[in-house]
Design an enzyme around this catalytic site. Structure first.
Site, PDB file in Angstrom:
ATOM      1  N   TYR A 132     -16.121   4.364 -27.556  1.00  0.00           N
ATOM      2  CA  TYR A 132     -17.192   5.349 -27.760  1.00  0.00           C
ATOM      3  C   TYR A 132     -17.768   5.824 -26.420  1.00  0.00           C
ATOM      4  O   TYR A 132     -17.900   7.035 -26.177  1.00  0.00           O
ATOM      5  CB  TYR A 132     -18.284   4.728 -28.620  1.00  0.00           C
ATOM      6  CG  TYR A 132     -19.502   5.596 -28.819  1.00  0.00           C
ATOM      7  CD1 TYR A 132     -19.524   6.591 -29.791  1.00  0.00           C
ATOM      8  CD2 TYR A 132     -20.655   5.420 -28.042  1.00  0.00           C
ATOM      9  CE1 TYR A 132     -20.637   7.391 -29.975  1.00  0.00           C
ATOM     10  CE2 TYR A 132     -21.778   6.215 -28.223  1.00  0.00           C
ATOM     11  CZ  TYR A 132     -21.758   7.192 -29.197  1.00  0.00           C
ATOM     12  OH  TYR A 132     -22.877   7.989 -29.371  1.00  0.00           O
ATOM     13  N   SER A 149     -24.147  11.057 -24.704  1.00  0.00           N
ATOM     14  CA  SER A 149     -24.992   9.870 -24.934  1.00  0.00           C
ATOM     15  C   SER A 149     -25.354   9.243 -23.601  1.00  0.00           C
ATOM     16  O   SER A 149     -24.624   9.399 -22.610  1.00  0.00           O
ATOM     17  CB  SER A 149     -24.210   8.851 -25.773  1.00  0.00           C
ATOM     18  OG  SER A 149     -24.883   7.609 -25.790  1.00  0.00           O
TER      19      SER A 149
HETATM   20  P1  NAD Z   1     -25.198  10.320 -37.985  1.00  0.00           P
HETATM   21  O1  NAD Z   1     -24.367   9.257 -38.586  1.00  0.00           O
HETATM   22  O2  NAD Z   1     -26.352  10.798 -38.760  1.00  0.00           O
HETATM   23  O3  NAD Z   1     -24.306  11.576 -37.614  1.00  0.00           O
HETATM   24  C1  NAD Z   1     -22.961  11.498 -37.271  1.00  0.00           C
HETATM   25  C2  NAD Z   1     -22.213  12.434 -38.175  1.00  0.00           C
HETATM   26  O4  NAD Z   1     -20.871  12.549 -37.708  1.00  0.00           O
HETATM   27  C3  NAD Z   1     -22.098  11.962 -39.608  1.00  0.00           C
HETATM   28  O5  NAD Z   1     -23.189  12.380 -40.393  1.00  0.00           O
HETATM   29  C4  NAD Z   1     -20.797  12.616 -40.057  1.00  0.00           C
HETATM   30  O6  NAD Z   1     -21.072  13.767 -40.825  1.00  0.00           O
HETATM   31  C5  NAD Z   1     -20.142  13.058 -38.765  1.00  0.00           C
HETATM   32  N1  NAD Z   1     -18.749  12.622 -38.685  1.00  0.00           N
HETATM   33  C6  NAD Z   1     -18.274  11.431 -38.273  1.00  0.00           C
HETATM   34  N2  NAD Z   1     -16.917  11.430 -38.359  1.00  0.00           N
HETATM   35  C7  NAD Z   1     -16.562  12.658 -38.812  1.00  0.00           C
HETATM   36  C8  NAD Z   1     -15.319  13.285 -39.093  1.00  0.00           C
HETATM   37  N3  NAD Z   1     -14.150  12.651 -38.891  1.00  0.00           N
HETATM   38  N4  NAD Z   1     -15.337  14.558 -39.593  1.00  0.00           N
HETATM   39  C9  NAD Z   1     -16.501  15.216 -39.791  1.00  0.00           C
HETATM   40  N5  NAD Z   1     -17.694  14.672 -39.519  1.00  0.00           N
HETATM   41  C10 NAD Z   1     -17.732  13.419 -39.034  1.00  0.00           C
HETATM   42  O7  NAD Z   1     -25.655   9.766 -36.569  1.00  0.00           O
HETATM   43  P2  NAD Z   1     -26.330  10.453 -35.287  1.00  0.00           P
HETATM   44  O8  NAD Z   1     -26.825   9.317 -34.491  1.00  0.00           O
HETATM   45  O9  NAD Z   1     -27.229  11.530 -35.657  1.00  0.00           O
HETATM   46  O10 NAD Z   1     -25.067  11.021 -34.505  1.00  0.00           O
HETATM   47  C11 NAD Z   1     -24.995  12.342 -34.056  1.00  0.00           C
HETATM   48  C12 NAD Z   1     -24.452  12.395 -32.648  1.00  0.00           C
HETATM   49  O11 NAD Z   1     -25.386  11.800 -31.768  1.00  0.00           O
HETATM   50  C13 NAD Z   1     -23.122  11.664 -32.442  1.00  0.00           C
HETATM   51  O12 NAD Z   1     -22.275  12.451 -31.624  1.00  0.00           O
HETATM   52  C14 NAD Z   1     -23.552  10.421 -31.687  1.00  0.00           C
HETATM   53  O13 NAD Z   1     -22.518   9.932 -30.876  1.00  0.00           O
HETATM   54  C15 NAD Z   1     -24.706  10.968 -30.885  1.00  0.00           C
HETATM   55  N6  NAD Z   1     -25.609   9.946 -30.372  1.00  0.00           N
HETATM   56  C16 NAD Z   1     -26.325   9.172 -31.232  1.00  0.00           C
HETATM   57  C17 NAD Z   1     -27.137   8.181 -30.714  1.00  0.00           C
HETATM   58  C18 NAD Z   1     -27.936   7.268 -31.603  1.00  0.00           C
HETATM   59  O14 NAD Z   1     -28.512   6.299 -31.087  1.00  0.00           O
HETATM   60  N7  NAD Z   1     -28.027   7.496 -32.892  1.00  0.00           N
HETATM   61  C19 NAD Z   1     -27.258   8.013 -29.323  1.00  0.00           C
HETATM   62  C20 NAD Z   1     -26.516   8.842 -28.486  1.00  0.00           C
HETATM   63  C21 NAD Z   1     -25.694   9.806 -29.020  1.00  0.00           C
END
Ligand code: NAD
Ligand code: MG
Length: 299
Positions: free
Chosen positions: A204, A191
């Site tokens: 985080y 991130s």
């Molecule tokens: P999202 O909520 O759609 O996806 C995150 C997923 O993590 C969930 O759908 C869930 O299935 C999974 N998860 C969480 N805890 C879990 C566990 N204990 N066991 C199995 N699965 C688990 O949100 P997203 O934003 O698409 O996140 C995806 C990745 O992107 C993450 O690593 C997040 O840190 C990263 N990210 C997101 C953003 C943002 O702004 N959305 C920014 C930077 C990085």
């Protein structure tokens, strides 16, 4: 959300929904289907060009957000997929299973909690048996829970964030690597928070910095096997992670206002980078962190 053409030249500041958004609290992990506007995961837009024909991919967090967009894109590029998510996300996951099947690819749903080492080992075993091997491991799943003060950040939360974001990546990489042939790829998800941490994301942001170092080190370690390891570093993206406690709820209406492009990214805008890093087109790229930040670039 109106149907987007990801390929037509257009103004990126206007391409997708812009702030302000409504507050919309959900309990974690949240569901994409309950978001307003609904995120765009490329359902109606992503076109495959055979760039991952016949590849076998394990994707975590594939039910929603970035992971869903990656799963849709990989399937349309010709990959078979084992998708992991939490059991409470079954409704979102069913939509993804249907989309992968519509793309004519094999899909196996493997719900379960990746903060458990035994589950991670079983997940890799399930994937390699179901697909006949593993060519691509995409670690997308993540946990993000905002806490305004360190006094409110419990050991339980700190531990759960590290186990989900860092330990699971370690366990999945460790189990998958012996099964991976030369040409295989691992893609982690870090991130912008690794470089520009928010004051309310102590745990985080620290996990995301750990993912950067892990990616650099593992890439060097396995280069001689012909396996590449990279990571994607998103900026703010419109997903349930953010609306289900990843941000303080009062920041949701203005999500994305602080990046130069003035809006949050949509999951569909991340998928092409994962496809590039998974495919042989990026054959000389390893140990890199690829920013998709809306303009708040990596250092
Ligand atoms: P999202 O909520 O759609 O996806 C995150 C997923 O993590 C969930 O759908 C869930 O299935 C999974 N998860 C969480 N805890 C879990 C566990 N204990 N066991 C199995 N699965 C688990 O949100 P997203 O934003 O698409 O996140 C995806 C990745 O992107 C993450 O690593 C997040 O840190 C990263 N990210 C997101 C953003 C943002 O702004 N959305 C920014 C930077 C990085
Ligand atoms: Mg989800």
């Amino acid at each position: 959300m109106t149907t987007q053409n990801q390929y037509a030249m257009q103004d990126p500041t206007k391409q997708y929904p812009q702030p302000k958004f409504d507050k919309q609290p959900q309990s974690a992990p949240g569901l994409a289907k309950d978001m307003d506007p609904k995120p765009d995961h490329g359902e109606d837009s992503y076109k495959g060009f055979g760039r991952l024909a016949g590849r076998k991919a394990l994707i975590t967090g594939a039910d929603s957000g970035i992971g869903r967009a990656v799963a849709i894109a990989f399937a349309r590029e010709g990959a078979d997929i084992v998708m992991n998510y939490l059991p409470s996300e079954e409704e979102d996951a069913r939509e993804v299973v249907a989309l992968i099947e519509q793309a004519g690819r094999k899909v196996v749903a493997a719900p379960g909690d990746i903060s458990d080492e035994m589950f991670c080992m079983a997940l890799v075993d399930t994937a390699s048996k179901a697909l006949g091997g593993i060519d691509i491991l995409v670690n997308v799943a993540g946990k993000q829970t905002a806490q305004k003060a360190i006094a409110d950040l419990t050991t339980e939360q700190f531990d759960a964030t590290f186990r989900t974001n860092v330990h699971a990546m370690f366990w999945l990489c460790k189990a998958a690597l012996p099964l991976m042939p030369p040409g295989a790829t691992i893609i982690n998800t870090t991130s912008i928070q690794a470089y520009q941490p928010s004051e309310f994301l102590l745990d985080y942001a620290s996990t995301k910095a750990a993912i950067v170092a892990f990616t650099h080190a593992l890439a060097k370690q396995v280069a001689e096997k012909g396996i590449r390891v990279n990571a994607v570093a998103p900026g703010p993206v419109w997903t349930p992670l953010q609306t289900s406690g990843g941000q303080p709820q009062d920041k949701i209406p203005e999500l994305g206002t602080k990046v130069p492009l003035g809006r949050p990214g949509q999951p569909a805008e991340l998928a092409p980078i994962y496809v590039l890093l998974a495919s042989q087109e990026s054959s000389y790229v390893t140990g890199e962190i690829y920013g998709v930040t809306g303009g708040n670039h990596l250092p």
